[in-house]
Design a protein around this motif. Sequence first.
Motif, PDB file in Angstrom:
ATOM      1  N   ALA B 164     -12.717  -0.242   1.700  1.00  0.00           N
ATOM      2  CA  ALA B 164     -11.631  -0.926   2.415  1.00  0.00           C
ATOM      3  C   ALA B 164     -10.269  -0.485   1.896  1.00  0.00           C
ATOM      4  CB  ALA B 164     -11.794  -2.437   2.284  1.00  0.00           C
ATOM      5  N   LEU B 165     -10.112  -0.389   0.580  1.00  0.00           N
ATOM      6  CA  LEU B 165      -8.814   0.017   0.040  1.00  0.00           C
ATOM      7  C   LEU B 165      -8.456   1.431   0.477  1.00  0.00           C
ATOM      8  CD1 LEU B 165      -8.979  -2.586  -1.678  1.00  0.00           C
ATOM      9  CD2 LEU B 165      -7.876  -1.302  -3.506  1.00  0.00           C
ATOM     10  N   ASN B 166      -9.455   2.295   0.410  1.00  0.00           N
ATOM     11  CA  ASN B 166      -9.218   3.672   0.821  1.00  0.00           C
ATOM     12  C   ASN B 166      -8.784   3.736   2.282  1.00  0.00           C
ATOM     13  OD1 ASN B 166      -9.407   6.621   0.399  1.00  0.00           O
ATOM     14  ND2 ASN B 166     -11.113   6.470   1.835  1.00  0.00           N
ATOM     15  N   LEU B 167      -9.504   3.042   3.137  1.00  0.00           N
ATOM     16  CA  LEU B 167      -9.177   3.077   4.566  1.00  0.00           C
ATOM     17  C   LEU B 167      -7.808   2.467   4.836  1.00  0.00           C
ATOM     18  CD1 LEU B 167     -10.691   3.988   7.226  1.00  0.00           C
ATOM     19  CD2 LEU B 167     -10.914   1.536   7.686  1.00  0.00           C
ATOM     20  N   ALA B 168      -7.492   1.403   4.101  1.00  0.00           N
ATOM     21  CA  ALA B 168      -6.204   0.727   4.314  1.00  0.00           C
ATOM     22  C   ALA B 168      -5.042   1.667   4.023  1.00  0.00           C
ATOM     23  CB  ALA B 168      -6.113  -0.524   3.452  1.00  0.00           C
ATOM     24  N   THR B 169      -5.207   2.507   3.007  1.00  0.00           N
ATOM     25  CA  THR B 169      -4.154   3.481   2.714  1.00  0.00           C
ATOM     26  C   THR B 169      -4.173   4.629   3.716  1.00  0.00           C
ATOM     27  OG1 THR B 169      -4.132   2.966   0.362  1.00  0.00           O
ATOM     28  CG2 THR B 169      -3.264   5.107   0.996  1.00  0.00           C
ATOM     29  N   VAL B 170      -5.354   5.158   3.986  1.00  0.00           N
ATOM     30  CA  VAL B 170      -5.461   6.294   4.904  1.00  0.00           C
ATOM     31  C   VAL B 170      -4.916   5.924   6.287  1.00  0.00           C
ATOM     32  CG1 VAL B 170      -7.129   7.734   6.146  1.00  0.00           C
ATOM     33  CG2 VAL B 170      -7.383   7.384   3.697  1.00  0.00           C
ATOM     34  N   TRP B 171      -5.192   4.718   6.714  1.00  0.00           N
ATOM     35  CA  TRP B 171      -4.751   4.286   8.045  1.00  0.00           C
ATOM     36  C   TRP B 171      -3.439   3.484   8.008  1.00  0.00           C
ATOM     37  CZ3 TRP B 171      -9.706   2.428  11.170  1.00  0.00           C
ATOM     38  CH2 TRP B 171     -10.470   3.562  11.500  1.00  0.00           C
ATOM     39  N   VAL B 176      -2.738  -7.316   2.892  1.00  0.00           N
ATOM     40  CA  VAL B 176      -2.502  -7.633   1.491  1.00  0.00           C
ATOM     41  C   VAL B 176      -3.833  -8.063   0.878  1.00  0.00           C
ATOM     42  CG1 VAL B 176      -1.227  -9.058  -0.160  1.00  0.00           C
ATOM     43  CG2 VAL B 176      -0.146  -8.398   2.017  1.00  0.00           C
ATOM     44  N   PHE B 177      -4.281  -7.308  -0.089  1.00  0.00           N
ATOM     45  CA  PHE B 177      -5.528  -7.618  -0.792  1.00  0.00           C
ATOM     46  C   PHE B 177      -5.193  -8.480  -2.001  1.00  0.00           C
ATOM     47  CE2 PHE B 177      -6.273  -3.473   1.271  1.00  0.00           C
ATOM     48  CZ  PHE B 177      -7.472  -3.713   1.926  1.00  0.00           C
ATOM     49  N   VAL B 178      -5.744  -9.673  -2.051  1.00  0.00           N
ATOM     50  CA  VAL B 178      -5.457 -10.567  -3.174  1.00  0.00           C
ATOM     51  C   VAL B 178      -6.739 -10.828  -3.961  1.00  0.00           C
ATOM     52  CG1 VAL B 178      -4.555 -12.799  -3.902  1.00  0.00           C
ATOM     53  CG2 VAL B 178      -3.617 -11.695  -1.857  1.00  0.00           C
ATOM     54  N   CYS B 179      -6.786 -10.231  -5.156  1.00  0.00           N
ATOM     55  CA  CYS B 179      -7.932 -10.476  -6.031  1.00  0.00           C
ATOM     56  C   CYS B 179      -7.619 -11.666  -6.921  1.00  0.00           C
ATOM     57  CB  CYS B 179      -8.227  -9.250  -6.894  1.00  0.00           C
ATOM     58  SG  CYS B 179      -9.548  -9.560  -8.092  1.00  0.00           S
ATOM     59  N   VAL B 229       3.893  -8.908   1.478  1.00  0.00           N
ATOM     60  CA  VAL B 229       3.897  -9.266   2.899  1.00  0.00           C
ATOM     61  C   VAL B 229       5.023  -8.529   3.618  1.00  0.00           C
ATOM     62  CG1 VAL B 229       4.307 -11.163   4.521  1.00  0.00           C
ATOM     63  CG2 VAL B 229       2.750 -11.486   2.586  1.00  0.00           C
ATOM     64  N   LYS B 230       6.169  -8.430   2.958  1.00  0.00           N
ATOM     65  CA  LYS B 230       7.308  -7.706   3.532  1.00  0.00           C
ATOM     66  C   LYS B 230       6.948  -6.231   3.730  1.00  0.00           C
ATOM     67  CE  LYS B 230      12.327  -7.465   2.609  1.00  0.00           C
ATOM     68  NZ  LYS B 230      12.770  -6.107   2.603  1.00  0.00           N
ATOM     69  N   ARG B 231       6.297  -5.675   2.720  1.00  0.00           N
ATOM     70  CA  ARG B 231       5.891  -4.267   2.783  1.00  0.00           C
ATOM     71  C   ARG B 231       4.946  -4.060   3.975  1.00  0.00           C
ATOM     72  NH1 ARG B 231       3.781  -3.746  -2.299  1.00  0.00           N
ATOM     73  NH2 ARG B 231       5.807  -3.096  -3.100  1.00  0.00           N
ATOM     74  N   ALA B 232       4.007  -4.977   4.101  1.00  0.00           N
ATOM     75  CA  ALA B 232       3.036  -4.852   5.196  1.00  0.00           C
ATOM     76  C   ALA B 232       3.731  -4.992   6.546  1.00  0.00           C
ATOM     77  CB  ALA B 232       1.952  -5.917   5.044  1.00  0.00           C
ATOM     78  N   ARG B 233       4.577  -5.998   6.633  1.00  0.00           N
ATOM     79  CA  ARG B 233       5.197  -6.291   7.930  1.00  0.00           C
ATOM     80  C   ARG B 233       6.193  -5.206   8.351  1.00  0.00           C
ATOM     81  NH1 ARG B 233       4.527 -11.277   9.556  1.00  0.00           N
ATOM     82  NH2 ARG B 233       5.044 -12.252   7.578  1.00  0.00           N
ATOM     83  N   GLU B 234       6.947  -4.726   7.373  1.00  0.00           N
ATOM     84  CA  GLU B 234       8.021  -3.800   7.739  1.00  0.00           C
ATOM     85  C   GLU B 234       7.615  -2.340   7.702  1.00  0.00           C
ATOM     86  OE1 GLU B 234      11.399  -4.879   5.359  1.00  0.00           O
ATOM     87  OE2 GLU B 234      11.519  -6.877   6.270  1.00  0.00           O
ATOM     88  N   THR B 235       6.658  -2.014   6.820  1.00  0.00           N
ATOM     89  CA  THR B 235       6.307  -0.591   6.702  1.00  0.00           C
ATOM     90  C   THR B 235       4.828  -0.330   6.943  1.00  0.00           C
ATOM     91  OG1 THR B 235       5.869  -0.700   4.329  1.00  0.00           O
ATOM     92  CG2 THR B 235       8.152  -0.312   4.994  1.00  0.00           C
ATOM     93  N   SER B 236       4.100  -1.388   7.319  1.00  0.00           N
ATOM     94  CA  SER B 236       2.667  -1.246   7.577  1.00  0.00           C
ATOM     95  C   SER B 236       1.927  -0.579   6.425  1.00  0.00           C
ATOM     96  CB  SER B 236       2.446  -0.469   8.886  1.00  0.00           C
ATOM     97  OG  SER B 236       1.087  -0.603   9.281  1.00  0.00           O
ATOM     98  N   ARG B 237       2.230  -1.045   5.227  1.00  0.00           N
ATOM     99  CA  ARG B 237       1.530  -0.481   4.057  1.00  0.00           C
ATOM    100  C   ARG B 237       0.806  -1.583   3.295  1.00  0.00           C
ATOM    101  NH1 ARG B 237       6.296   1.690   1.507  1.00  0.00           N
ATOM    102  NH2 ARG B 237       5.175   1.623  -0.461  1.00  0.00           N
ATOM    103  N   PRO B 238      -0.368  -1.264   2.797  1.00  0.00           N
ATOM    104  CA  PRO B 238      -1.156  -2.267   2.080  1.00  0.00           C
ATOM    105  C   PRO B 238      -0.716  -2.447   0.625  1.00  0.00           C
ATOM    106  CG  PRO B 238      -2.353  -0.204   2.139  1.00  0.00           C
ATOM    107  CD  PRO B 238      -1.071   0.027   2.897  1.00  0.00           C
TER     108      PRO B 238
END
Lengths: 331, 340
Positions: B164-171, B176-179, B229-238
């Motif tokens: 999942a982490l790999n795909l989230a970066t590749v795509w 946001v993954f919260v461990c 969350v800001k990173r995800a929302r604004e730049t679509s990055r995990p």
Amino acid sequence: MRVTTYREALREAMREEMQRDERVIIIGEDIDAYGGTYAVTKGLAEEFGRDRVRDTPLAEGVIAGAAVGAAMSGLRPVAEIMTINFSLLASDQIINTAAKVRYMFGGQTNVPVVFRMPAGGGAQRGAQHSQMLETMYAHVPGLKVVMPATPYDAKGMLKSAIRDEDPVLLIEHELLYGVRGEVPDIGEEYTVPLNRGDIKREGTDVTLVTFSRAVHLCLQAAEELAHEGISAEVVDLRCIRPIDLDLVLDSVKKTNRAVVVEEGWKYYGAGQGIAAMIYEYGFDDLDAPIGHVTGVDAPAPYAKNLEKAAFPTHTDIVAAVKKITPVRSGR
Amino acid sequence: MVIRDLTLAGLNKEQLLNLHYTMLLMRHFEEKAAEGYTLGKIGGFLHLYTGQEAVGSGVNLALEPNDVVISSYREHGHALAKGVDPNALMAELYGRASGVSKGRGGSMHIFSKEHKLFGGYAIVAAQLPIACGYALSAKLLKENFVTVVYFGDGAVDEGAFHEALNLATVWQLPVVFVCENNLYSMGMAVERAWAVSSLEPRAKAYAMDFEQVNGMNALDVFQAAQKAVKRARETSRPTLIEAKTYRFRGHSMADPTAYRSKEEAEQWRQTSDPIVLFENALREAGIANTEDFKKNDDRALQIAAKAVEFADSSPLPDLQSLTEDIMVDPTGAIAWRRPR
């Protein structure tokens, strides 16, 4: 009508559905740059773009899980699993997620996903690339398991599967991709329902109940049996979950005899399940025990001669039919 | 000095006291659930969130109502933070028809379409790939929601985490993954299970932004979540967040916690209770006082108690529902029979 291949028919189904509905996407291994392991998805990335036709890393678990999540949130994903053998790595998401969420979340969600995958042996691909395994999925409530045998059914059922609101496994067969058959012209819209079988050949003396590639073996066997005066009806289930049980029972009522034919292993499998249903609901119509033609109870071998002996042939079907069907003499 | 103008982490008094209330609601709800379990009203597995409240409440404060939360089987706290009705939540634990999942899911399978709390999943790490799918929908359907997925320290050892982490970066997925690293996956201590002591190298391996936070400090969690969350929302990055926390109770109610000492747990409770720590911070900053805290405590306790009443007085699921909602298509059952 025109003649095309099973492979082309599948591709047409996806192309048409992607044209019809922007939410339809395809994800899987080697579906784009490589052109599709079996060339089913060839050209679709060029046509629809790489947002909607997405090559994935070799990671069946996340392919399946992401497809399920995407389906739950508004997309209509078709996930191609390179072969059913690799689907074991995706089976957690298929069985534990796709088949369960609607029920365990109280009907609040659904999973309109299609998992396409080829199964089957016969091309010397060895023990880890020649399995059927449809039984495993057909066992699970919450899934639909579709196994078309002809280009017509493949196209019509894949279109239905993509439009279906529930998770569907469309199990293809590696040796069917090149099979040719009649399909309506492009632009002539049709679908095939996911809960109806089809009589591929009518007959009166014995019912051959079958699905996937074994349909073709049964048709071959029926032809040979006809020369010997036995009229075999070939019931192509097309989907094994749900199963069109009435179609089978009506046929058995007419012929009073049944042989179940499948490529997979004999024990605890789809075929035994089908036979059990015939016994349970159609026992009074039977004049003989149900015959069962299957693959040999062993992992698939590599050597050509061994492999040939491992999978059922039309000759095996003829023999199984003769075992329970009296030859009509004096005609 | 005007107290109401004071802020902490950019949050005003009302927001801070809401955060405090959320944590207390989680705490009291779980204590009531534990009682229900002991009384035999709740069956199966019951995994409590007690001790980890700062994580779920802190992350949630960084979310918009439209954002998606997906979780594991330890998800009551996440559901409460997302606004799921405590009555319907407790009723689900009690296996009642009025439960969020109609009593068919239980403690581990909470889902609320209304609140975009999309599931408690009980196959460890399976929710991470699912979250990637939600994030893919957000991206392709141009819906601007962020997907947050919670999991424990055990999940990071599963293949699904890595896939999942790999795909989230590749795509480039807005997820946001919260461990929630509570130091034990059931009884397996993190230091015995992980080849590395932090998640940082694992995030690096997938070229993913990473932050480790004190999961006992709700404001630290909030600030890390806000950035992610800001990173995800604004730049679509995990992003991967590791919140270091501790569960005060066992893995589930069936766990006698033989793998850790009573002293260790007691030490954590004494020195690191996230609610106490938060109260201290608010008090020190002069934002709230014991009276404010008492008010929240009473209210949370009352809501939790009412949830039990509601659950206990709710009807059992109709037996007819045993085979309902397996599929959308009612003809999808095993054998298709002609209508007679």
